[in-house]
Write a protein that holds these residues in place. Structure first.
Motif, mmCIF file in Angstrom:
data_model
loop_
_atom_site.group_PDB
_atom_site.id
_atom_site.type_symbol
_atom_site.label_atom_id
_atom_site.label_comp_id
_atom_site.label_asym_id
_atom_site.label_seq_id
_atom_site.Cartn_x
_atom_site.Cartn_y
_atom_site.Cartn_z
ATOM 1 N N GLN A 1 12.955 3.988 -8.367
ATOM 2 C CA GLN A 1 11.724 4.753 -8.574
ATOM 3 C C GLN A 1 11.023 4.967 -7.243
ATOM 4 O O GLN A 1 10.861 4.029 -6.459
ATOM 5 N N THR A 2 10.596 6.191 -6.982
ATOM 6 C CA THR A 2 9.881 6.528 -5.750
ATOM 7 C C THR A 2 8.392 6.599 -6.047
ATOM 8 O O THR A 2 7.967 7.250 -7.014
ATOM 9 N N ASN A 3 7.594 5.916 -5.223
ATOM 10 C CA ASN A 3 6.146 5.840 -5.436
ATOM 11 C C ASN A 3 5.409 6.477 -4.265
ATOM 12 O O ASN A 3 5.743 6.225 -3.099
ATOM 13 N N PHE A 4 4.422 7.279 -4.569
ATOM 14 C CA PHE A 4 3.627 7.969 -3.557
ATOM 15 C C PHE A 4 2.213 7.400 -3.556
ATOM 16 O O PHE A 4 1.534 7.399 -4.584
ATOM 17 N N TYR A 5 1.771 6.923 -2.392
ATOM 18 C CA TYR A 5 0.432 6.348 -2.250
ATOM 19 C C TYR A 5 -0.361 7.144 -1.206
ATOM 20 O O TYR A 5 0.196 7.623 -0.214
ATOM 21 N N GLU A 6 -1.654 7.255 -1.455
ATOM 22 C CA GLU A 6 -2.563 7.816 -0.449
ATOM 23 C C GLU A 6 -3.766 6.895 -0.347
ATOM 24 O O GLU A 6 -4.440 6.621 -1.349
ATOM 25 N N ASN A 7 -4.013 6.400 0.866
ATOM 26 C CA ASN A 7 -5.112 5.447 1.110
ATOM 27 C C ASN A 7 -5.020 4.238 0.189
ATOM 28 O O ASN A 7 -6.039 3.709 -0.274
ATOM 29 N N GLY A 8 -3.788 3.799 -0.079
ATOM 30 C CA GLY A 8 -3.579 2.601 -0.880
ATOM 31 C C GLY A 8 -3.599 2.817 -2.376
ATOM 32 O O GLY A 8 -3.279 1.907 -3.143
ATOM 33 N N LEU A 9 -3.972 4.020 -2.835
ATOM 34 C CA LEU A 9 -4.003 4.309 -4.272
ATOM 35 C C LEU A 9 -2.688 4.953 -4.696
ATOM 36 O O LEU A 9 -2.197 5.876 -4.045
ATOM 37 N N LEU A 10 -2.113 4.471 -5.785
ATOM 38 C CA LEU A 10 -0.893 5.063 -6.321
ATOM 39 C C LEU A 10 -1.211 6.433 -6.902
ATOM 40 O O LEU A 10 -2.027 6.561 -7.823
ATOM 41 N N LEU A 11 -0.573 7.468 -6.351
ATOM 42 C CA LEU A 11 -0.780 8.815 -6.861
ATOM 43 C C LEU A 11 0.195 9.117 -7.997
ATOM 44 O O LEU A 11 -0.210 9.448 -9.105
ATOM 45 N N PHE A 12 1.497 8.970 -7.699
ATOM 46 C CA PHE A 12 2.518 9.326 -8.670
ATOM 47 C C PHE A 12 3.769 8.503 -8.429
ATOM 48 O O PHE A 12 3.979 7.963 -7.349
ATOM 49 N N SER A 13 4.600 8.455 -9.464
ATOM 50 C CA SER A 13 5.909 7.809 -9.364
ATOM 51 C C SER A 13 6.958 8.714 -9.975
ATOM 52 O O SER A 13 6.698 9.410 -10.973
ATOM 53 N N SER A 14 8.138 8.706 -9.387
ATOM 54 C CA SER A 14 9.270 9.426 -9.988
ATOM 55 C C SER A 14 9.830 8.575 -11.121
ATOM 56 O O SER A 14 9.387 7.445 -11.352
ATOM 57 N N GLN A 15 10.798 9.100 -11.814
ATOM 58 C CA GLN A 15 11.428 8.375 -12.924
ATOM 59 C C GLN A 15 10.393 7.937 -13.955
ATOM 60 O O GLN A 15 10.485 6.863 -14.540
ATOM 61 N N ASP A 16 9.390 8.802 -14.179
ATOM 62 C CA ASP A 16 8.353 8.491 -15.164
ATOM 63 C C ASP A 16 8.162 9.711 -16.066
ATOM 64 O O ASP A 16 7.136 10.393 -16.020
ATOM 65 N N PRO A 17 9.162 10.013 -16.888
ATOM 66 C CA PRO A 17 9.099 11.242 -17.692
ATOM 67 C C PRO A 17 7.966 11.258 -18.706
ATOM 68 O O PRO A 17 7.444 12.329 -19.036
ATOM 69 N N ILE A 18 7.557 10.081 -19.198
ATOM 70 C CA ILE A 18 6.467 10.068 -20.186
ATOM 71 C C ILE A 18 5.185 10.615 -19.565
ATOM 72 O O ILE A 18 4.564 11.551 -20.086
ATOM 73 N N SER A 19 4.789 10.043 -18.429
ATOM 74 C CA SER A 19 3.564 10.493 -17.759
ATOM 75 C C SER A 19 3.677 11.955 -17.347
ATOM 76 O O SER A 19 2.712 12.728 -17.462
ATOM 77 N N ARG A 20 4.837 12.324 -16.860
ATOM 78 C CA ARG A 20 5.061 13.698 -16.388
ATOM 79 C C ARG A 20 4.896 14.700 -17.540
ATOM 80 O O ARG A 20 4.221 15.723 -17.397
ATOM 81 N N GLU A 21 5.515 14.413 -18.663
ATOM 82 C CA GLU A 21 5.452 15.341 -19.798
ATOM 83 C C GLU A 21 4.060 15.379 -20.418
ATOM 84 O O GLU A 21 3.553 16.445 -20.770
ATOM 85 N N GLU A 22 3.420 14.212 -20.542
ATOM 86 C CA GLU A 22 2.081 14.183 -21.130
ATOM 87 C C GLU A 22 1.079 14.934 -20.262
ATOM 88 O O GLU A 22 0.196 15.628 -20.777
ATOM 89 N N ALA A 23 1.205 14.802 -18.949
ATOM 90 C CA ALA A 23 0.260 15.449 -18.037
ATOM 91 C C ALA A 23 0.300 16.968 -18.145
ATOM 92 O O ALA A 23 -0.679 17.638 -17.812
ATOM 93 N N VAL A 24 1.410 17.512 -18.627
ATOM 94 C CA VAL A 24 1.576 18.970 -18.700
ATOM 95 C C VAL A 24 1.460 19.485 -20.131
ATOM 96 O O VAL A 24 0.684 20.407 -20.430
ATOM 97 N N HIS A 25 2.201 18.913 -21.063
ATOM 98 C CA HIS A 25 2.422 19.576 -22.352
ATOM 99 C C HIS A 25 1.271 19.438 -23.330
ATOM 100 O O HIS A 25 1.117 20.292 -24.214
#
Length: 584
Positions: free
Chosen positions: A115-139
């Motif tokens: 899983q790839t995790n993206f942080y900005e200023n120490g806060l977790l922005l997003f993670s890959s391999q997270d289809p649930i969050s990805r689909e809910e955020a859009v659909h």
């Protein structure tokens, strides 16, 4: 004679040193060197200065220590990757893929278990391999719109959301707004959909973009973390939703989300979500909450539904999780109604200049931790500081404390306000602080050679009170703040300089009014000034602005200056006689 105290002159030299350091840092070092390279340079410079002073004083052991510190610092930098070591400490059990300090914040990319995790200023922005969050955020939002042609995505396009949006055949264009270009540059390595011709990547602040665009959107997806920082809170405020409506039509659906509370809502969670719900309801006719991996708030001026599965099936969207086989619509409705009913009596409006959701978000985060043993030593240190402070309190030291408190508080307000307008403060931070120190340095050169120094000390404090009252009026009305970017930047820099100029002059006058041995006078005035500045920066940023708002905080600062000036006015005859005895 009056005005010849070396205390103010030393204070002024220190301020000018800060100006030089701030200028070099802001214009050169921050763009060319890493944090630890800058720290190494500072260590070597300070060690060399100490070496020179030790040689002048003929202290061979101090010369040896200074030289040894330089060697150790240089050796440590050459043998150990301090940048990598500190970031591994901040992100334990993760493999660092990328990190970079940018003008908009620190960006870090890590991986763990694929899983790839993206942080900005120490806060977790997003993670890959997270289809649930990805689909809910859009659909949840996209599926409800009959024909979503134009989509505005605020952040997170590289987390797979673009691919989910493009599942809808009606989509003609996606405006993907991301403030930090480094994030989109990295995102292209992980998200091939960003190269789709329908995707328009815009690297600017989303609020500035919304104010200036003439486009209209069918769906707006605000894909940001909880408002745990003043920068992110700007996208959960009444002013933001009002600005956003100028780009919408009646059928537009807006989606944003907060951390899920599952089936339990703590007092802190109710306060945070109640604030966001109240703020949305002020601006949109219909607001629903859909409980998922996060709690999604959907807002529109047209009817909204909480049962999503039928829309997904009707549109023929192929999803892994957001579909009739995974979602229990009846359970979702019950959970969502429970959350909504729990929040109906909660919540103050979240405003740009009264960011109450920012405070609630911090309290929610802190509620997960128990106070440790460290709290008692901290309280002891604070008690000792206050004991020393009150022991040395008199009209002059009270004025210096008030000046330090006011200076740091107003500087925080300036930085906070600049961030509200532009969304970032990193580039401007060094410039404002440097300008502020220049104002302190020049103000400290003021020499009250004639007249009554006590009267000038009082007048400066009343001047600070007036400035404290005018600043929020300028910011809130916008009438005195130039509309152009150059003019706005100049306004903030000028205000920082003016505030510091008054504080520097106040310190200079106070140095002439104080009595006693030179060393004691200097240490007393400077320490009280720093105590006031520290208290102002901490209390105003962490508590007062979120609870009271910028306007009432400014009134509080003005009131404090009025009290201090009035106390000095009552004691003016006493200090006039002391000065007569001191200077003749």
């Amino acid at each position: 004679g009056q005005g010849k105290s070396p205390i103010a002159r030393i204070y002024s030299w220190e301020a000018f040193g800060s100006v030089l350091g701030g200028g070099i840092f802001s214009l050169v070092l921050v763009f060319s060197f890493s944090t630890f390279e800058i720290l190494l340079a500072l260590t070597i410079v300070n060690s060399l200065v100490a070496l020179i002073l030790a040689k002048m004083e003929r202290r061979p052991y101090l010369m040896a220590i200074s030289f040894l510190l330089s060697v150790i610092a240089f050796g440590a930098f050459k043998t150990v990757d301090l940048d990598m070591m500190t970031r591994k400490f901040l992100f334990p059990h993760q493999r660092l893929l990328f990190f970079k300090d940018t003008p908009y914040g620190n960006v870090t990319v890590t991986s763990r278990d694929g899983q790839t995790n993206f942080y900005e200023n120490g806060l977790l922005l997003f993670s890959s391999q997270d289809p649930i969050s990805r689909e809910e955020a859009v659909h949840y939002a996209m599926a409800q719109h009959p024909h979503p042609r134009y989509v505005l995505l605020i952040s997170g396009g590289f987390a797979g959301l673009i691919g989910e949006i493009l599942k809808y055949r009606d989509v003609a264009a996606i405006d993907y707004v991301e403030l930090n270009p480094a994030l989109t540059a990295i995102g292209k390595l992980y998200t091939p959909e960003l190269k789709d011709r329908r995707v328009n990547i815009i690297n600017t602040d989303a609020r500035l973009f919304i104010r200036e665009t003439r486009k209209s959107y069918d769906v707006v997806l605000v894909n940001l973390p909880d408002p745990q920082t003043a920068q992110i809170n700007r996208f959960y405020t009444d002013e933001f939703f009002h600005e956003l409506k100028s780009t919408l039509n009646r059928k537009t659906i807006v989606s944003l989300s907060l951390t899920s509370s599952a089936d339990y809502l703590s007092k802190e969670a109710r306060a945070l979500k109640g604030s966001i719900l109240a703020t949305l309801k002020k601006n949109f006719s219909n607001v629903v909450i859909i409980a998922g991996s996060r709690d999604f708030f959907l807002a529109s001026d047209s009817p909204l539904a909480m049962k999503i599965a039928p829309f997904i099936e009707q549109k023929g969207i192929s999803n892994t999780y957001v579909n009739a086989y995974y979602i229990d619509d009846d359970l979702t409705v019950r959970r969502s109604e429970f959350i909504r009913q729990s929040l109906l009596k909660e919540g103050r409006l979240n405003k740009d200049f009264a960011p109450i959701a920012y405070l609630h978000s911090l309290l929610l985060w802190l509620s997960a931790f128990e106070p440790g043993l460290w709290i008692w030593p901290l309280l002891l240190v604070l008690f000792l500081i206050f004991a020393i402070f009150f022991r040395t309190l008199n009209p002059i030291t009270f004025g210096i404390f008030t000046g330090g408190f006011s200076a740091s508080s107003l500087e925080v307000i300036l930085l906070f306000s600049f961030q509200i307008i532009y969304g970032y403060v990193y580039q401007m931070l060094g410039i404002i602080v440097t300008t502020f120190m220049a104002g302190l340095g020049l103000g400290a050169l003021y020499k009250p050679r004639s007249g009554k120094p006590v009267s000038r000390f009082i007048a400066i404090q009343y001047g600070m009170a007036l400035l404290s009252l005018l600043l929020p009026l300028f910011l809130a009305t916008g009438e005195f703040v130039p509309r152009t970017h150059i003019g706005t930047h100049a306004f903030f820099v000028s205000m920082a300089f003016l505030i510091a100029l008054l504080i520097g002059a106040e310190f200079s006058v106070a140095a002439n009014l104080s009595v006693g041995p030179l060393v004691h006078r200097a240490s007393r005035l400077y320490s009280i000034d720093l105590i006031g500045a520290a208290m102002g920066a901490l209390l105003i940023s962490a508590l007062c602005i979120p609870i009271m708002g910028v306007l009432w905080v400014s009134v509080l600062i003005a009131f404090l200056n009025i009290i201090s000036a009035t106390v000095a006015f009552w004691k003016r005859k006493e200090y006039t006689s002391i000065l007569t005895e001191k200077y003749g």
